[in-house]
Scaffold this motif. Structure first.
Motif, short mmCIF file in Angstrom:
data_model
loop_
_atom_site.label_atom_id
_atom_site.label_comp_id
_atom_site.label_asym_id
_atom_site.label_seq_id
_atom_site.Cartn_x
_atom_site.Cartn_y
_atom_site.Cartn_z
N PRO A 81 0.82 -1.21 0.00
CA PRO A 81 0.00 0.00 0.00
C PRO A 81 0.85 1.26 0.00
CG PRO A 81 -0.87 -1.59 1.56
CD PRO A 81 0.43 -2.13 1.07
N GLY A 82 0.57 2.16 -0.92
CA GLY A 82 1.27 3.43 -0.99
C GLY A 82 2.66 3.36 -1.60
N LYS A 83 3.03 2.20 -2.12
CA LYS A 83 4.37 2.05 -2.69
C LYS A 83 4.28 1.66 -4.16
CE LYS A 83 6.83 0.86 1.54
NZ LYS A 83 7.80 -0.07 2.17
N GLU A 84 5.41 1.84 -4.85
CA GLU A 84 5.50 1.43 -6.25
C GLU A 84 5.54 -0.10 -6.36
OE1 GLU A 84 5.33 5.14 -7.72
OE2 GLU A 84 5.84 3.48 -9.05
N ARG A 85 5.11 -0.58 -7.51
CA ARG A 85 5.23 -2.02 -7.76
C ARG A 85 6.71 -2.34 -7.91
NH1 ARG A 85 0.94 -4.83 -11.69
NH2 ARG A 85 -0.31 -3.60 -10.21
N GLU A 86 7.18 -3.38 -7.22
CA GLU A 86 8.59 -3.70 -7.24
C GLU A 86 8.84 -5.13 -7.70
OE1 GLU A 86 10.65 -3.72 -3.51
OE2 GLU A 86 9.16 -4.95 -2.51
N PHE A 87 10.00 -5.31 -8.32
CA PHE A 87 10.43 -6.61 -8.80
C PHE A 87 10.77 -7.52 -7.63
CE2 PHE A 87 12.54 -9.72 -11.31
CZ PHE A 87 13.73 -10.03 -10.66
N VAL A 88 10.39 -8.78 -7.72
CA VAL A 88 10.72 -9.77 -6.69
C VAL A 88 11.66 -10.83 -7.25
CG1 VAL A 88 9.83 -11.53 -5.12
CG2 VAL A 88 8.55 -9.40 -5.48
N ALA A 89 11.25 -11.48 -8.34
CA ALA A 89 12.04 -12.57 -8.91
C ALA A 89 11.60 -12.80 -10.33
CB ALA A 89 11.88 -13.84 -8.08
N LYS A 90 12.50 -13.37 -11.14
CA LYS A 90 12.14 -13.70 -12.51
C LYS A 90 12.85 -14.97 -12.93
CE LYS A 90 15.71 -10.92 -14.78
NZ LYS A 90 15.97 -9.80 -15.71
N MET A 91 12.28 -15.61 -13.97
CA MET A 91 12.85 -16.84 -14.49
C MET A 91 12.63 -16.87 -15.99
SD MET A 91 11.75 -20.76 -13.62
CE MET A 91 13.06 -21.13 -12.47
N SER A 92 13.66 -17.24 -16.72
CA SER A 92 13.48 -17.43 -18.15
C SER A 92 12.84 -18.79 -18.37
CB SER A 92 14.82 -17.35 -18.89
OG SER A 92 15.68 -18.38 -18.45
N TRP A 93 11.87 -18.84 -19.29
CA TRP A 93 11.15 -20.09 -19.51
C TRP A 93 12.05 -21.14 -20.15
CZ3 TRP A 93 7.19 -20.20 -16.60
CH2 TRP A 93 6.21 -21.19 -16.72
N ILE A 94 13.01 -20.69 -20.95
CA ILE A 94 14.01 -21.60 -21.53
C ILE A 94 15.29 -21.45 -20.72
CG2 ILE A 94 15.42 -22.11 -23.55
CD1 ILE A 94 13.24 -21.03 -25.29
N GLY A 95 15.80 -22.56 -20.24
CA GLY A 95 17.05 -22.50 -19.50
C GLY A 95 16.86 -22.35 -18.01
N GLY A 96 15.83 -21.63 -17.62
CA GLY A 96 15.49 -21.53 -16.21
C GLY A 96 16.39 -20.65 -15.37
N SER A 97 17.13 -19.73 -15.99
CA SER A 97 17.96 -18.85 -15.18
C SER A 97 17.07 -17.95 -14.32
CB SER A 97 18.86 -17.99 -16.07
OG SER A 97 18.10 -17.15 -16.89
N THR A 98 17.53 -17.66 -13.11
CA THR A 98 16.71 -16.91 -12.15
C THR A 98 17.44 -15.68 -11.64
OG1 THR A 98 17.53 -18.27 -10.33
CG2 THR A 98 15.50 -18.98 -11.40
N THR A 99 16.66 -14.70 -11.23
CA THR A 99 17.17 -13.47 -10.64
C THR A 99 16.23 -13.07 -9.51
OG1 THR A 99 18.01 -12.75 -12.80
CG2 THR A 99 17.87 -11.08 -11.08
N TYR A 100 16.81 -12.61 -8.42
CA TYR A 100 16.02 -12.20 -7.26
C TYR A 100 16.41 -10.80 -6.82
CZ TYR A 100 15.07 -17.21 -6.81
OH TYR A 100 14.69 -18.51 -7.04
N THR A 101 15.46 -10.09 -6.25
CA THR A 101 15.82 -8.84 -5.60
C THR A 101 16.52 -9.18 -4.29
OG1 THR A 101 14.95 -6.67 -4.99
CG2 THR A 101 13.68 -8.57 -4.26
N ASP A 102 17.40 -8.30 -3.83
CA ASP A 102 18.26 -8.61 -2.70
C ASP A 102 17.47 -8.97 -1.43
OD1 ASP A 102 20.96 -6.23 -3.46
OD2 ASP A 102 20.52 -8.25 -4.20
N SER A 103 16.35 -8.31 -1.22
CA SER A 103 15.62 -8.49 0.04
C SER A 103 15.00 -9.87 0.19
CB SER A 103 14.55 -7.42 0.18
OG SER A 103 13.59 -7.54 -0.85
N VAL A 104 14.91 -10.65 -0.89
CA VAL A 104 14.30 -11.97 -0.79
C VAL A 104 15.29 -13.10 -1.05
CG1 VAL A 104 12.10 -10.97 -1.54
CG2 VAL A 104 13.52 -12.22 -3.20
#
Length: 122
Positions: free
Chosen positions: A41-64
């Motif tokens: 609430p009251g904050k911008e939408r922020e990135f949490v994690a992502k995954m490429s559908w091919i290969g499955g490489s992942t990236t996370y935001t530091d806080s998680v």
């Protein structure tokens, strides 16, 4: 068109775990990058994690990092977010998103789910 439907949110105490699911349907593609974002609430939408559908490489935001794990089941066209050791600051609406581009910026994502509420009490 791609339809994304999230589920699995809820109210939990700090330290608990939840697993979010995102079921994809429609013109799904193996070229999509899939991601989880959240908006408190009251904050911008922020990135949490992502995954490429091919290969499955992942990236996370530091806080998680070390607490959340993004995963997928290709056969079910479903993306997951396993959230462990939840903290009150993780409270937000969590959104699943799909994009060909794969950045961490919400504006680059083409398709969004309706969101699922996660509330962590202290």
């Amino acid at each position: 068109q791609v339809q994304l439907v999230e589920s699995g949110g809820g109210l939990v105490q700090a330290g608990a775990s939840l697993r979010l699911s995102c079921a994809a349907s429609g013109r799904t593609s193996s070229s999509y990058h899939m991601a989880w974002f959240r908006q408190a609430p009251g904050k911008e939408r922020e990135f949490v994690a992502k995954m490429s559908w091919i290969g499955g490489s992942t990236t996370y935001t530091d806080s998680v990092k070390g607490r959340f794990t993004i995963a997928r089941d290709n056969a079910k066209n479903t993306l997951y977010l396993q959230m462990n050791s939840l903290k009150p600051e993780d409270t937000a609406v969590y959104y699943c998103a799909a994009s060909f581009g794969g950045s961490n910026v919400p504006q680059s994502y083409d398709y969004w789910g309706q969101g699922t509420q996660v509330t962590v009490s202290s």
